[in-house]
Scaffold this active site. Structure first.
Site, PDB file in Angstrom:
ATOM      1  N   TYR A 123       1.222  -1.184  -0.234  1.00 25.06           N
ATOM      2  CA  TYR A 123       0.080  -0.016  -0.052  1.00 25.06           C
ATOM      3  C   TYR A 123       0.742   1.254   0.113  1.00 25.06           C
ATOM      4  O   TYR A 123       1.481   1.552   1.072  1.00 25.06           O
ATOM      5  CB  TYR A 123      -1.016   0.097   1.330  1.00 25.06           C
ATOM      6  CG  TYR A 123      -1.946   1.090   1.436  1.00 25.06           C
ATOM      7  CD1 TYR A 123      -2.275   2.088   0.459  1.00 25.06           C
ATOM      8  CD2 TYR A 123      -2.822   1.198   2.565  1.00 25.06           C
ATOM      9  CE1 TYR A 123      -3.207   2.865   0.258  1.00 25.06           C
ATOM     10  CE2 TYR A 123      -3.680   2.185   2.464  1.00 25.06           C
ATOM     11  CZ  TYR A 123      -4.017   2.862   1.471  1.00 25.06           C
ATOM     12  OH  TYR A 123      -4.919   4.155   1.643  1.00 25.06           O
ATOM     13  N   LYS A 151      -1.356  -1.282  -4.000  1.00 22.87           N
ATOM     14  CA  LYS A 151      -2.556  -0.213  -3.998  1.00 22.87           C
ATOM     15  C   LYS A 151      -1.959   1.208  -4.033  1.00 22.87           C
ATOM     16  O   LYS A 151      -0.896   1.377  -3.250  1.00 22.87           O
ATOM     17  CB  LYS A 151      -3.262  -0.191  -2.820  1.00 22.87           C
ATOM     18  CG  LYS A 151      -4.342   0.624  -2.521  1.00 22.87           C
ATOM     19  CD  LYS A 151      -5.342   0.629  -1.135  1.00 22.87           C
ATOM     20  CE  LYS A 151      -6.169   1.726  -0.973  1.00 22.87           C
ATOM     21  NZ  LYS A 151      -7.155   1.633   0.074  1.00 22.87           N
ATOM     22  N   ILE A 194      -8.825  -0.293  -5.072  1.00 26.63           N
ATOM     23  CA  ILE A 194      -9.405  -0.658  -4.130  1.00 26.63           C
ATOM     24  C   ILE A 194      -9.972   0.701  -3.499  1.00 26.63           C
ATOM     25  O   ILE A 194      -9.484   1.678  -3.067  1.00 26.63           O
ATOM     26  CB  ILE A 194      -8.253  -1.170  -2.912  1.00 26.63           C
ATOM     27  CG1 ILE A 194      -7.496  -2.328  -3.346  1.00 26.63           C
ATOM     28  CG2 ILE A 194      -8.648  -1.243  -1.532  1.00 26.63           C
ATOM     29  CD1 ILE A 194      -6.582  -2.937  -2.750  1.00 26.63           C
TER      30      ILE A 194
END
Length: 278
Positions: A123, A151, A194
């Site tokens: 992330y 992400k 996401i």
């Protein structure tokens, strides 16, 4: 299990007594998958994991595992990489530790060690971690064995983004994490997103991803432009306060409650967000 399309980072609903409303979480997970989401994320930032006890975190993941198994869809788990070892979890969703700012070499070393223990979706969210990364560092991370995706939430699409998209390795999934920027990121080659906003209009975000991936650019641009006001309205206050207010007003969760240090969204913010839902 390949990652693509729209994954929904589940909120953690609370009941009137302040406990985690596991039945509501189960319904919400099924709702978004029935609407076409390709997977779920449990204990992401949207799920307020820092405010949950370890037992509550375990219970949330168990609900997500059960639903994901039934639907045959991937499940990412944030907050605790150890939970990615649980059967039914596809990968851990992990940031570099906030405030440390170890530099690019330290970030790479950190994720090399972690990816050797569990499958990993990195992330990259520099506005929260304080750690920026060059295109070279991002591509190095993308090539680490065990890293299956990223992400990507940098609040901009710039030369670094373009360079990452241009040279992504096979088997690596780039997933947008800035809801209002998901359409242009898909346009240049991201595999999906996401997106917390996809709780509210899952089908529209799924259609957006499908349109870009199928080459229906006119439809994709139309959908992308239409969804920007919703994304911005849902993030007008710290996430997921407005989102929970909207879901409660829609009757999908029992209360709009968040846990400190978050505060409930102002009614005007919820009303404005609801007005953007088509």
């Amino acid at each position: 299990m390949a990652l693509n399309g729209i994954l929904v980072p589940l909120i953690t609903p609370f009941d009137a007594d302040g406990a985690v409303a596991l039945d509501a979480l189960d319904r919400l997970a099924r709702d978004v998958l029935d609407a076409g989401a390709s997977g779920l994320v449990a204990l992401g930032t949207t799920g307020e994991p820092a405010s949950l006890t370890p037992a509550e975190q375990d219970a949330v993941v168990e609900v997500a595992v059960t639903v994901s198994r039934e639907y045959g869809t991937p499940l990412l788990v944030g907050a605790r990489p150890d939970l990615a070892e649980r059967p039914g979890v596809t990968a851990a969703l992990s940031t570099v530790p906030a405030f440390v700012r170890p530099g690019e070499a330290g970030v790479i070393a950190h994720f090399e060690v972690l990816a050797a223990t569990v499958p990993l979706v990195i992330y990259h969210v520099p506005q929260r971690t304080g750690q920026t990364l060059s295109a070279e560092a991002l591509l190095h991370l993308a090539g680490i064995p065990g890293v299956i995706g990223m992400k990507y939430a940098t609040t901009v699409i710039d030369d670094t983004t373009v360079a990452l998209v241009a040279d992504m390795p096979d088997g690596f999934a780039l997933l947008g994490g800035d809801d209002a920027l998901i359409s242009p990121l898909l346009a240049i080659g991201a595999h999906g997103g996401i997106l917390a906003s996809a709780h509210v209009d899952t089908r529209a975000f799924v259609r957006l991803a499908t349109a870009w991936q199928s080459g229906d650019h006119a439809r994709a641009r139309h959908l992308g432009n239409r969804l920007v006001p919703l994304a911005r309205a849902l993030f007008a206050e710290p996430n997921p306060s407005v989102l929970k207010g909207v879901l409660h007003t829609q009757g999908r969760i029992p209360t709009p409650a968040v846990r400190l240090p978050l505060l409930p969204a102002a009614p005007s913010s919820v009303t404005h967000a609801l007005a953007t839902v088509s």
